[in-house]
Design a protein around this motif. Structure first.
Motif, PDB file in Angstrom:
ATOM      1  N   SER A  13      -5.299  -6.153   2.463  1.00  0.00           N
ATOM      2  CA  SER A  13      -4.442  -7.335   2.548  1.00  0.00           C
ATOM      3  C   SER A  13      -4.049  -7.797   1.144  1.00  0.00           C
ATOM      4  O   SER A  13      -4.891  -7.854   0.244  1.00  0.00           O
ATOM      5  CB  SER A  13      -5.168  -8.465   3.273  1.00  0.00           C
ATOM      6  OG  SER A  13      -4.415  -9.665   3.185  1.00  0.00           O
ATOM      7  N   ASP A  22      -7.764  -4.995   6.772  1.00  0.00           N
ATOM      8  CA  ASP A  22      -8.173  -6.206   6.051  1.00  0.00           C
ATOM      9  C   ASP A  22      -8.452  -5.978   4.570  1.00  0.00           C
ATOM     10  O   ASP A  22      -8.082  -6.809   3.743  1.00  0.00           O
ATOM     11  CB  ASP A  22      -9.412  -6.817   6.707  1.00  0.00           C
ATOM     12  CG  ASP A  22      -9.121  -7.382   8.088  1.00  0.00           C
ATOM     13  OD1 ASP A  22      -7.926  -7.596   8.396  1.00  0.00           O
ATOM     14  OD2 ASP A  22     -10.077  -7.608   8.850  1.00  0.00           O
ATOM     15  N   HIS A  25       0.439  -5.824   2.983  1.00  0.00           N
ATOM     16  CA  HIS A  25      -0.678  -4.910   2.771  1.00  0.00           C
ATOM     17  C   HIS A  25      -0.290  -3.865   1.739  1.00  0.00           C
ATOM     18  O   HIS A  25       0.897  -3.536   1.599  1.00  0.00           O
ATOM     19  CB  HIS A  25      -1.074  -4.224   4.082  1.00  0.00           C
ATOM     20  CG  HIS A  25      -1.701  -5.155   5.059  1.00  0.00           C
ATOM     21  ND1 HIS A  25      -0.957  -6.075   5.761  1.00  0.00           N
ATOM     22  CD2 HIS A  25      -2.986  -5.337   5.412  1.00  0.00           C
ATOM     23  CE1 HIS A  25      -1.767  -6.789   6.524  1.00  0.00           C
ATOM     24  NE2 HIS A  25      -3.006  -6.356   6.324  1.00  0.00           N
TER      25      HIS A  25
END
Length: 149
Positions: free
Chosen positions: A138, A135, A109
């Motif tokens: 990422s 997310d 990340h």
């Protein structure tokens, strides 16, 4: 859980005590931006070395390592799972080159933290999701997330 990565090898090549510097086995240099920046340990150090070896620069300037102060509350730096790489004003890297090197190195990340009008811009890469990096941060995404401050 013990590390599955080999123990990284760095040679201390510091010439100015205020700016520690280390040479990787491949001959590339990791330059810390001051004595308050600490090298990470274990897998994160291995990932930093691989990032330096993969990013395409002879010297990469690191502005954040495993120090527990100077970062946000709950930061992965204090857990030894993150690095900050000085931004485009100091490291001649593109976002795509930094993203590729970080992915190859094992970081999962990250983001480019853009502090408009300052010299604090940097890439933040960490191992694992958390501390606000989920997310949309990422490194499996095609483009690196840019956070503007």
């Amino acid at each position: 859980m013990p590390s599955l990565l080999p123990i990284p090898q760095l040679k201390d090549i510091t010439t100015n005590k205020l700016y520690p510097a280390y040479k990787t086995v491949k001959g590339l240099t990791i330059q810390l931006n001051g004595t308050k920046t600490l090298l990470p340990k274990g897998d994160t150090l291995s990932a930093l070395i691989m990032f330096a070896d993969e990013c395409g620069l002879k010297t990469v300037i690191i502005t954040g390592g495993s120090e527990s102060t100077g970062h946000s509350k709950g930061s992965f730096h204090g857990k030894g799972l993150a690095i900050d790489v000085a931004g485009t004003k100091y490291n001649n890297l593109t976002h795509s080159a930094a993203l590729l090197a970080a992915k190859k190195a094992g970081f999962t990340h990250g983001a480019y933290e853009d502090f408009t009008g300052s010299r604090k811009d940097h890439w933040h890469f960490q191992i694992g999701a958390g501390n606000g990096l989920g997310d949309k941060h990422s490194l499996d995404l095609p483009k690196l997330y840019i956070k503007k401050y």
